[in-house]
Motif scaffolding. Structure first.
Motif, PDB file in Angstrom:
ATOM      1  N   ARG A  45       0.857  -1.192   0.000  1.00 17.94           N
ATOM      2  CA  ARG A  45       0.000   0.000   0.000  1.00 17.94           C
ATOM      3  C   ARG A  45       0.893   1.243   0.000  1.00 17.94           C
ATOM      4  O   ARG A  45       2.035   1.194   0.450  1.00 17.94           O
ATOM      5  CB  ARG A  45      -0.922   0.012   1.213  1.00 17.94           C
ATOM      6  CG  ARG A  45      -1.915  -1.128   1.234  1.00 17.94           C
ATOM      7  CD  ARG A  45      -2.971  -0.961   2.336  1.00 17.94           C
ATOM      8  NE  ARG A  45      -2.405  -1.058   3.682  1.00 17.94           N
ATOM      9  CZ  ARG A  45      -3.148  -1.132   4.790  1.00 17.94           C
ATOM     10  NH1 ARG A  45      -4.480  -1.123   4.703  1.00 17.94           N
ATOM     11  NH2 ARG A  45      -2.574  -1.218   5.988  1.00 17.94           N
ATOM     12  N   PHE A  46       0.336   2.337  -0.470  1.00 14.57           N
ATOM     13  CA  PHE A  46       1.094   3.579  -0.590  1.00 14.57           C
ATOM     14  C   PHE A  46       0.441   4.692   0.214  1.00 14.57           C
ATOM     15  O   PHE A  46      -0.784   4.866   0.177  1.00 14.57           O
ATOM     16  CB  PHE A  46       1.173   4.023  -2.053  1.00 14.57           C
ATOM     17  CG  PHE A  46       1.969   3.098  -2.933  1.00 14.57           C
ATOM     18  CD1 PHE A  46       3.286   3.368  -3.247  1.00 14.57           C
ATOM     19  CD2 PHE A  46       1.388   1.941  -3.446  1.00 14.57           C
ATOM     20  CE1 PHE A  46       4.017   2.510  -4.056  1.00 14.57           C
ATOM     21  CE2 PHE A  46       2.106   1.082  -4.252  1.00 14.57           C
ATOM     22  CZ  PHE A  46       3.431   1.365  -4.558  1.00 14.57           C
ATOM     23  N   VAL A  47       1.261   5.422   0.950  1.00 15.82           N
ATOM     24  CA  VAL A  47       0.877   6.696   1.566  1.00 15.82           C
ATOM     25  C   VAL A  47       1.772   7.755   0.942  1.00 15.82           C
ATOM     26  O   VAL A  47       3.002   7.628   0.987  1.00 15.82           O
ATOM     27  CB  VAL A  47       1.071   6.680   3.096  1.00 15.82           C
ATOM     28  CG1 VAL A  47       0.938   8.084   3.671  1.00 15.82           C
ATOM     29  CG2 VAL A  47       0.076   5.743   3.754  1.00 15.82           C
ATOM     30  N   ASN A  48       1.185   8.769   0.335  1.00 12.06           N
ATOM     31  CA  ASN A  48       1.978   9.806  -0.325  1.00 12.06           C
ATOM     32  C   ASN A  48       1.804  11.145   0.358  1.00 12.06           C
ATOM     33  O   ASN A  48       0.677  11.638   0.507  1.00 12.06           O
ATOM     34  CB  ASN A  48       1.575   9.950  -1.800  1.00 12.06           C
ATOM     35  CG  ASN A  48       2.046   8.788  -2.635  1.00 12.06           C
ATOM     36  OD1 ASN A  48       2.922   8.031  -2.237  1.00 12.06           O
ATOM     37  ND2 ASN A  48       1.464   8.639  -3.817  1.00 12.06           N
ATOM     38  N   ILE A  49       2.916  11.727   0.769  1.00 10.93           N
ATOM     39  CA  ILE A  49       2.943  13.096   1.293  1.00 10.93           C
ATOM     40  C   ILE A  49       3.432  13.990   0.167  1.00 10.93           C
ATOM     41  O   ILE A  49       4.552  13.833  -0.318  1.00 10.93           O
ATOM     42  CB  ILE A  49       3.892  13.199   2.502  1.00 10.93           C
ATOM     43  CG1 ILE A  49       3.424  12.298   3.644  1.00 10.93           C
ATOM     44  CG2 ILE A  49       4.010  14.649   2.976  1.00 10.93           C
ATOM     45  CD1 ILE A  49       4.422  12.186   4.787  1.00 10.93           C
ATOM     46  N   ASN A  50       2.594  14.915  -0.260  1.00 12.26           N
ATOM     47  CA  ASN A  50       2.985  15.782  -1.362  1.00 12.26           C
ATOM     48  C   ASN A  50       2.151  17.051  -1.327  1.00 12.26           C
ATOM     49  O   ASN A  50       0.942  17.004  -1.070  1.00 12.26           O
ATOM     50  CB  ASN A  50       2.808  15.082  -2.712  1.00 12.26           C
ATOM     51  CG  ASN A  50       3.751  15.635  -3.760  1.00 12.26           C
ATOM     52  OD1 ASN A  50       3.670  16.805  -4.135  1.00 12.26           O
ATOM     53  ND2 ASN A  50       4.659  14.799  -4.234  1.00 12.26           N
ATOM     54  N   VAL A  51       2.780  18.186  -1.590  1.00 17.19           N
ATOM     55  CA  VAL A  51       2.049  19.444  -1.616  1.00 17.19           C
ATOM     56  C   VAL A  51       1.151  19.530  -2.851  1.00 17.19           C
ATOM     57  O   VAL A  51       0.199  20.301  -2.892  1.00 17.19           O
ATOM     58  CB  VAL A  51       3.046  20.624  -1.563  1.00 17.19           C
ATOM     59  CG1 VAL A  51       3.765  20.801  -2.894  1.00 17.19           C
ATOM     60  CG2 VAL A  51       2.362  21.911  -1.137  1.00 17.19           C
ATOM     61  N   SER A  52       1.430  18.695  -3.858  1.00 17.69           N
ATOM     62  CA  SER A  52       0.625  18.657  -5.078  1.00 17.69           C
ATOM     63  C   SER A  52      -0.394  17.525  -4.995  1.00 17.69           C
ATOM     64  O   SER A  52      -0.027  16.352  -4.818  1.00 17.69           O
ATOM     65  CB  SER A  52       1.535  18.439  -6.295  1.00 17.69           C
ATOM     66  OG  SER A  52       0.785  18.056  -7.426  1.00 17.69           O
ATOM     67  N   GLU A  53      -1.651  17.853  -5.142  1.00 17.16           N
ATOM     68  CA  GLU A  53      -2.703  16.841  -5.116  1.00 17.16           C
ATOM     69  C   GLU A  53      -2.518  15.844  -6.253  1.00 17.16           C
ATOM     70  O   GLU A  53      -2.767  14.643  -6.092  1.00 17.16           O
ATOM     71  CB  GLU A  53      -4.071  17.511  -5.224  1.00 17.16           C
ATOM     72  CG  GLU A  53      -5.243  16.567  -5.072  1.00 17.16           C
ATOM     73  CD  GLU A  53      -6.580  17.286  -5.072  1.00 17.16           C
ATOM     74  OE1 GLU A  53      -7.619  16.621  -4.893  1.00 17.16           O
ATOM     75  OE2 GLU A  53      -6.588  18.515  -5.261  1.00 17.16           O
ATOM     76  N   PHE A  54      -2.046  16.314  -7.391  1.00 15.02           N
ATOM     77  CA  PHE A  54      -1.814  15.457  -8.550  1.00 15.02           C
ATOM     78  C   PHE A  54      -0.807  14.353  -8.223  1.00 15.02           C
ATOM     79  O   PHE A  54      -1.035  13.173  -8.501  1.00 15.02           O
ATOM     80  CB  PHE A  54      -1.315  16.317  -9.712  1.00 15.02           C
ATOM     81  CG  PHE A  54      -0.898  15.549 -10.938  1.00 15.02           C
ATOM     82  CD1 PHE A  54      -1.838  14.939 -11.754  1.00 15.02           C
ATOM     83  CD2 PHE A  54       0.438  15.450 -11.282  1.00 15.02           C
ATOM     84  CE1 PHE A  54      -1.453  14.234 -12.888  1.00 15.02           C
ATOM     85  CE2 PHE A  54       0.840  14.752 -12.416  1.00 15.02           C
ATOM     86  CZ  PHE A  54      -0.116  14.147 -13.218  1.00 15.02           C
ATOM     87  N   ASP A  55       0.314  14.723  -7.611  1.00 18.84           N
ATOM     88  CA  ASP A  55       1.343  13.740  -7.282  1.00 18.84           C
ATOM     89  C   ASP A  55       0.962  12.899  -6.071  1.00 18.84           C
ATOM     90  O   ASP A  55       1.348  11.724  -5.985  1.00 18.84           O
ATOM     91  CB  ASP A  55       2.676  14.440  -7.030  1.00 18.84           C
ATOM     92  CG  ASP A  55       3.276  15.027  -8.297  1.00 18.84           C
ATOM     93  OD1 ASP A  55       3.183  14.374  -9.346  1.00 18.84           O
ATOM     94  OD2 ASP A  55       3.820  16.146  -8.252  1.00 18.84           O
ATOM     95  N   ALA A  56       0.230  13.475  -5.140  1.00 17.00           N
ATOM     96  CA  ALA A  56      -0.154  12.739  -3.929  1.00 17.00           C
ATOM     97  C   ALA A  56      -1.049  11.552  -4.255  1.00 17.00           C
ATOM     98  O   ALA A  56      -1.063  10.555  -3.532  1.00 17.00           O
ATOM     99  CB  ALA A  56      -0.846  13.666  -2.941  1.00 17.00           C
ATOM    100  N   GLY A  57      -1.795  11.624  -5.337  1.00 20.25           N
ATOM    101  CA  GLY A  57      -2.738  10.567  -5.673  1.00 20.25           C
ATOM    102  C   GLY A  57      -2.154   9.427  -6.476  1.00 20.25           C
ATOM    103  O   GLY A  57      -2.854   8.448  -6.762  1.00 20.25           O
ATOM    104  N   LYS A  58      -0.883   9.527  -6.849  1.00 17.06           N
ATOM    105  CA  LYS A  58      -0.289   8.479  -7.688  1.00 17.06           C
ATOM    106  C   LYS A  58      -0.141   7.168  -6.928  1.00 17.06           C
ATOM    107  O   LYS A  58      -0.086   7.137  -5.708  1.00 17.06           O
ATOM    108  CB  LYS A  58       1.070   8.941  -8.213  1.00 17.06           C
ATOM    109  CG  LYS A  58       0.957  10.078  -9.244  1.00 17.06           C
ATOM    110  CD  LYS A  58       2.322  10.558  -9.711  1.00 17.06           C
ATOM    111  CE  LYS A  58       2.189  11.646 -10.770  1.00 17.06           C
ATOM    112  NZ  LYS A  58       3.498  12.189 -11.178  1.00 17.06           N
TER     113      LYS A  58
END
Length: 616
Positions: free
Chosen positions: A321-334
């Protein structure tokens, strides 16, 4: 109150009063303007810059290179400052398109002001104008649209009252930043307007640290605490957010191993107990083994390029599973991730509190320690191959790493060097490894190195560049000499494109077009074409020497540190001696049909490797 100015004069008056602020530290956002003048901007922006020296002007030699310099300046400044670039119309403008693509792909703020055709149209077609039978509202500057985060054509002088604030909003947004292009018709640049005085007041753009959704943060904490083999992938967002200390604390608290992308290299010091170095196609064996077995990936500030994911073959656990921390919603959802949309530093700090008491299992920690120790031995081996003359590329990297200081900066971009540096360079400072690998643009190295030096004049800047990239764009050595910027440039002469030569052979081919050879019997198979890189660099204003051995390189580097001007050190390296890949694969499609047996064999291996690709 109004001020009557030309549109060009108003742009300069506005830009010089823009500031950015984060964590209480304020700085000018635009530190200068790089430019080459032609008939499309000399009487507009050129006149404005000469009349108003409040925005320092730099004469450069190539329009593409100037954007690379601005991008490197912005990257070194953690995107809190940048430079402006101005060109004439036509080829001056289109030369910047490659630079714009590089900035946007790497999420770096640059402001481009290309000249444009006449807005009033009555004298069309003007010199260098592209005509279209289907529309009069088109020029070569429309080429910038797909590679820009914001694009506008200023058809009337008052339009900058809304266009410039919109441009600054994008440039100062951590989530949306990239190349911003304002196309400036050459007649409109010279037109006057009564601008409101308050348009030119000092304005400070606050760079926020947004916090992620609290419910998603709690869910992420539950996922991590239930994981047996968590792995954190550190991307460029860690560095831009100045989150290295927060990451170091989080890793030490939890024991979670940290691997790095190209943009994220330096997020942790190479000797941090949880640092396992590079991952992906150019990764270390331990990093790629842990990625393959991980059941929980925490991506911080990464956009998951194919080099990071090994073309979506890196993560093989069925339940990962993936948890993404990113200021960009586009990249956070990858990667079908649980998205924590927020600033990297703040989110890591809050996530650390949310998982308080969690620590990886002792057996997993021991595995990490074993992989780290094995890799350090491998780096030492490659640094000291002692293959003789010509030396190996890995040996050159080792010598440069040894001579460079804790805060010195290593700059590179393309060829086989990025992969070897990603694995081998022992990074000691968050901004000490400056790799442009989003676009991997040949020719970036020297112009980019100058941008690094402009942003960090107190640091030594080492540029490692292959002969292929050097021959594409070495002319900014002249600009460095003109401005007094000291660079230490190491040119690796292997008589061709070694990286693509190796890839060609890996695809079953014979490396056609990847070595510098004279044409013989209709083919490029003659003797090597000699290039005197030392004489070339000297002619551009640098001190230049050729090193014949590892010890000669070490001596030349130490002498270069003592010299006040730019130094170029040329050393011949082995074309065939390569640093191996470890536990990874890159999807480069092989010809499906061929009369060549080696190509058919490579295709069979390729088809087998693709079976490991996953869609999340």
């Amino acid at each position: 109150m109004t001020r009557r100015l030309t549109m060009a004069q108003a742009i300069i008056a506005f830009l010089k009063n823009q500031y950015s602020e984060r964590d209480g530290k304020e700085q000018r956002f635009f530190e200068g303007c790089l430019g080459i003048f032609g008939h499309g901007n000399v009487a507009g922006i050129g006149q404005a810059l000469e009349q108003d020296p409040g925005l320092r002007y730099y004469l450069v030699r190539n329009e593409q290179a100037m954007v690379h310099t601005a991008s490197a300046f912005a990257k070194t400044s953690n995107r809190l400052r940048t430079l402006v670039c101005t060109t004439s119309i036509g080829p001056g403008a289109t030369n910047m398109v490659t630079g714009a693509a590089l900035a946007t792909i790497n999420r770096l703020p640059v402001l481009l002001l290309p000249g444009d055709i006449f807005a009033r149209r009555d004298v069309a077609p003007v010199l260098q104008q592209l005509e279209s039978p289907g529309s009069q509202d088109i020029s070569v500057n429309d080429c910038f649209k797909p590679v820009s985060r914001y694009w506008d054509r200023i058809q009337r002088p008052e339009q900058i009252l809304t266009a410039l604030p919109a441009a600054l909003r994008v440039l100062t947004s951590p989530a949306e930043t990239g190349a911003v292009v304002l196309a400036l018709p050459q007649d409109v640049q010279a037109e006057a307007f009564d601008y409101p005085e308050n348009f030119f007041r000092k304005r400070t753009w606050a760079i926020a640290r947004p916090r992620c959704d609290s419910k998603l943060l709690a869910a992420a904490a539950e996922w991590i605490q239930s994981a047996h083999r968590p792995l954190l992938v550190a991307g460029g967002g860690v560095i831009y957010s100045e989150a290295s200390a927060a990451l170091a604390d989080f890793a030490a608290q939890t024991g979670i191993p940290v691997v790095e992308t190209q943009a994220g290299k330096g997020s942790l010091r190479y000797d941090h107990p949880q640092a396992l170095g590079a991952m992906g196609v150019t990764g270390t064996p331990g990093a790629n083994k842990l990625a393959r077995e991980a059941d929980q990936i925490i991506g911080v500030g990464t956009r998951y390029s194919d080099f990071t994911t090994a073309s979506q073959s890196a993560f093989q656990d069925p339940s990962v599973r993936f948890v993404n921390i990113n200021v960009s919603e586009f990249d956070a959802g990858k990667q079908a991730a649980l998205p924590l949309v927020g600033d990297a530093r703040v989110t890591l700090e809050e996530l650390g509190k949310a998982v308080a008491g969690f620590r990886v299992q002792p057996s997993y920690a021991a595995q990490l320690e074993s992989y780290r120790a094995a890799w350090e031995k491998e780096v030492d081996r490659i640094y000291n191959l002692n293959i003789g003359v010509p030396v190996s590329q890995g040996e050159v990297i080792g010598v440069v790493n040894e001579v460079s200081g804790e805060r010195d900066v290593l700059v590179c971009a393309a060829g086989s060097l990025p992969g070897d540096l990603h694995k081998l360079w022992r990074t000691r400072d968050p901004n000490g490894y400056h790799m442009e690998y989003g676009y991997s643009c040949m020719g970036y190295e020297i112009s980019g190195g100058m941008g690094v030096k402009m942003a960090a004049p107190d640091r030594e800047v080492y540029i490692m560049v292959g002969d292929g990239s050097y021959l594409m764009m070495a002319q900014e050595i002249v600009t460095a000499a003109q401005e007094g910027y000291k660079l230490i440039i190491v040119v690796l002469d292997n008589h061709g494109f070694s990286s693509i030569g190796g890839l060609s052979r890996a695809c079953g081919n014979r490396g056609m077009g990847t070595e510098y050879r004279y044409r013989r019997n209709g083919k490029l198979e003659g003797d090597r074409v000699p290039v005197d890189f030392v004489a070339n660099a000297q002619s551009l204003g640098a001190h230049a020497v050729r090193a014949e051995s590892r010890e000669g390189l070490r001596k030349a580097l130490r002498e270069a540190r003592q010299r006040p001007e730019t130094s170029v050190i040329v050393i011949e390296t082995s074309y065939d001696q390569r640093v191996p890949g470890y536990e990874s694969w890159w999807d480069v499609p092989i010809a499906e049909v061929s009369e060549v047996e080696s190509v058919r064999a490579a295709r069979a291996k390729y088809a087998k490797a693709r079976e490991k690709q996953r869609v999340f």
